[in-house]
Design a protein around this motif. Structure first.
Motif, PDB file in Angstrom:
ATOM      1  N   VAL A 175       0.769  -1.205  -0.105  1.00  0.00           N
ATOM      2  CA  VAL A 175       0.219   0.097  -0.057  1.00  0.00           C
ATOM      3  C   VAL A 175       0.714   1.213  -0.050  1.00  0.00           C
ATOM      4  O   VAL A 175       0.263   2.299   0.072  1.00  0.00           O
ATOM      5  CB  VAL A 175      -0.800   0.160   0.995  1.00  0.00           C
ATOM      6  CG1 VAL A 175      -1.798  -1.394   1.381  1.00  0.00           C
ATOM      7  CG2 VAL A 175      -0.129   0.170   2.669  1.00  0.00           C
TER       8      VAL A 175
ATOM      9  N   GLN B  56       3.101   4.088  -1.429  1.00  0.00           N
ATOM     10  CA  GLN B  56       3.404   4.651  -2.857  1.00  0.00           C
ATOM     11  C   GLN B  56       4.723   5.290  -3.029  1.00  0.00           C
ATOM     12  O   GLN B  56       5.009   5.376  -4.022  1.00  0.00           O
ATOM     13  CB  GLN B  56       2.264   5.772  -3.017  1.00  0.00           C
ATOM     14  CG  GLN B  56       0.692   5.344  -2.612  1.00  0.00           C
ATOM     15  CD  GLN B  56      -0.043   6.371  -2.792  1.00  0.00           C
ATOM     16  OE1 GLN B  56       0.007   7.471  -3.736  1.00  0.00           O
ATOM     17  NE2 GLN B  56      -0.975   6.511  -1.719  1.00  0.00           N
TER      18      GLN B  56
ATOM     19  N   HIS C 197      -4.675   4.383   7.350  1.00  0.00           N
ATOM     20  CA  HIS C 197      -3.304   4.695   7.479  1.00  0.00           C
ATOM     21  C   HIS C 197      -3.039   6.266   7.451  1.00  0.00           C
ATOM     22  O   HIS C 197      -2.092   6.613   6.939  1.00  0.00           O
ATOM     23  CB  HIS C 197      -2.846   4.292   6.051  1.00  0.00           C
ATOM     24  CG  HIS C 197      -3.073   2.677   5.969  1.00  0.00           C
ATOM     25  ND1 HIS C 197      -2.839   1.595   6.772  1.00  0.00           N
ATOM     26  CD2 HIS C 197      -3.792   2.131   4.856  1.00  0.00           C
ATOM     27  CE1 HIS C 197      -3.021   0.553   6.191  1.00  0.00           C
ATOM     28  NE2 HIS C 197      -3.684   0.761   5.123  1.00  0.00           N
TER      29      HIS C 197
ATOM     30  N   THR D  68       0.987   6.070   3.912  1.00  0.00           N
ATOM     31  CA  THR D  68       1.085   5.537   2.557  1.00  0.00           C
ATOM     32  C   THR D  68       1.674   6.118   1.637  1.00  0.00           C
ATOM     33  O   THR D  68       2.337   5.523   0.429  1.00  0.00           O
ATOM     34  CB  THR D  68      -0.056   4.905   1.918  1.00  0.00           C
ATOM     35  OG1 THR D  68      -0.892   5.968   1.426  1.00  0.00           O
ATOM     36  CG2 THR D  68      -1.036   4.131   2.894  1.00  0.00           C
TER      37      THR D  68
END
Length: 358
Positions: free
Chosen positions: A253, A255, A289, A303
Motif C-alpha cells: 500500500v 506509494q 493509514h 502510505t
C-alpha cells in the motif's frame, strides 16, 4: 402626505439665514512667554531639560540591558519580589518616553504659535497662489516656532527622539539569537542507535511490529533507566525533538519508493513532531493509514511518505531511516535527513544538518 419647505411654519418671523449668529472668536489672551523674553527663555530651558532627561534615560536603558543580570531579583516594598532587570528596563524606557512627551507638550503650549485662525472652505484644487501661500505659512511657522533662534531645542529634541529608538531596536536585534544551524535543528539520532519503546526503554525487534501496530519510541540512552542520570533540561530537549512513531504497514500500500527504501520489512519510523506548531502526532487510524495531530487536526498519509492531506501543516513529517542489527532489533540507519519540527522560512537552506555545506 409629503410636505414642502414652503409649507413649514416660520420660526418667530426670522429668515433662515438669520437664525444663527456667528459668535466670532474670543479675545486673544497672550501667553506669558509671548510678552516676556525671560519667561520664553525659561520655557525653552525646561523643554531642553525634558528632552535631555529622555536622552539620558535611553542611554541608561542600553547600559542596563547589557550590564544587569536578567535573572537578578530584588524586593520592592508593597510589591514583593520582582525581577530587577525588567523593573530597570521599564523605568528607563518609561522616563525616556515621558521626557519626549512632556517636552513636546510644554514646547507647544509655551513657545509654538498661539494664534486663533478661521479657514473658510475652498475648492479642492490648489492654484499656484495657494501653494505659494502654504510655502510662506510653513516658512513663517518655522520662524515663529523659534527653532531658528533656539537651536538647543532642535538639537535636544533630535537627540531624544534618536536615542529613544535604540531601546526599541537594540533588544529586538540582540534578542534574535544565533542564525539557525545544524546544532539547533539536528537531533541525537545516530546510525546504529536502537529504537527504544517510550517510556519503558525496551528495544524493539522487527518481528514484533505487526501490520497496523504502533510504537512510540525514543533513541537508546534517552529513555528508561538509562535516562535517569541525564540532566533534566537536556532530557526535556531530547524528548521534544527526537520522539518518533513506528508503524507497521503492508508494503504493497506504500506509494513512495523513498519511504520503502528508508523502512525495513514494512516497518517505518517518522518524527512525531508536527510540522505545524510542534505538537506530538500520536493518533493513528489503522483503516485509512492516517496519522493525526490532536492539536489542530493536521493529517498525514502514512502510505505516501506522510504527506499532508488535511489541516494547517504545510510539510510532511520527516522520516527516520531504519534497519535491523545483528540481533534483529530495529536501529537507526542514519539521523534525520531534514530538520524536524515546525516549518520556518530558512528550512531549505544548506547547513542545517550535520555534514551539510553552510
Amino acid at each position: 402626505m409629503a410636505t414642502h419647505d414652503n409649507d413649514l411654519p416660520a420660526l418667530s418671523g426670522t429668515a433662515p439665514q438669520d437664525r444663527f449668529t456667528n459668535p466670532g472668536l474670543p479675545p486673544h489672551v497672550p501667553r506669558r512667554a509671548d510678552v516676556d523674553e525671560k519667561a520664553a527663555r525659561r520655557a525653552a530651558t525646561q523643554v531642553v531639560v525634558l528632552f535631555t532627561i529622555s536622552a539620558i534615560s535611553s542611554i541608561l536603558f542600553l547600559v542596563a540591558y547589557f550590564a544587569i543580570d536578567p535573572e537578578l531579583k530584588g524586593t520592592i516594598i508593597g510589591i514583593g519580589e520582582v525581577n530587577l532587570f525588567h523593573v530597570v528596563l521599564g523605568l528607563t524606557m518609561g522616563l525616556s518616553l515621558l521626557g519626549i512627551g512632556l517636552g513636546a507638550i510644554h514646547w507647544s503650549k509655551t513657545l509654538m504659535p498661539d494664534v486663533e485662525q478661521v479657514e473658510e472652505r475652498h475648492p479642492q484644487t490648489s492654484p499656484d497662489e495657494d501653494r505659494q501661500a502654504v510655502a510662506q505659512t510653513l516658512s513663517h511657522g518655522w520662524r515663529s516656532s523659534q527653532l531658528n533662534r533656539r537651536t538647543a531645542i532642535l538639537g535636544s529634541a533630535g537627540g531624544a527622539l534618536g536615542l529613544f529608538a535604540l531601546p526599541l531596536v537594540v533588544p529586538v536585534v540582540a534578542g534574535l539569537g544565533p542564525r539557525p544551524r545544524g546544532e539547533l535543528y539536528d537531533t541525537v539520532w545516530e546510525a546504529g542507535m536502537r529504537l527504544m519503546i517510550d517510556p519503558s526503554g525496551t528495544p524493539i525487534r522487527a518481528a514484533d511490529v505487526t501490520r497496523g501496530s504502533v510504537f512510540h519510541v525514543m533513541p537508546e540512552g534517552y529513555v528508561g533507566e538509562a535516562a535517569h542520570d541525564l540532566p533534566a533540561d537536556e532530557l526535556l530537549i531530547v524528548k521534544a525533538e527526537a520522539q518518533v512513531i513506528v508503524v507497521g504497514l503492508d508494503p504493497s500500500v506504500v506509494q513512495s519508493q523513498k519511504q520503502l527504501d528508508w523502512g525495513v520489512d514494512g516497518v517505518f519510523a517518522y518524527s512525531k513532531v508536527c510540522t505545524h506548531v510542534g505538537c506530538p502526532v500520536a493518533l493513528y487510524e489503522q483503516q485509512t493509514h492516517h496519522l493525526l495531530c490532536p492539536c489542530h487536526q493536521s493529517t498525514f498519509d502514512m502510505t505516501n511518505d506522510c504527506e499532508v492531506i488535511f489541516g494547517p501543516a504545510r510539510r510532511p513529517l520527516p522520516q527516520l531511516p531504519i534497519t535491523i542489527d545483528d540481533e534483529g532489533y530495529l536501529v537507526a540507519a542514519d539521523s534525520f535527513r531534514e530538520p524536524v519540527g515546525v516549518s520556518f522560512f530558512e528550512r531549505e537552506r544548506p547547513g542545517l544538518l550535520k555534514g551539510d555545506d553552510a
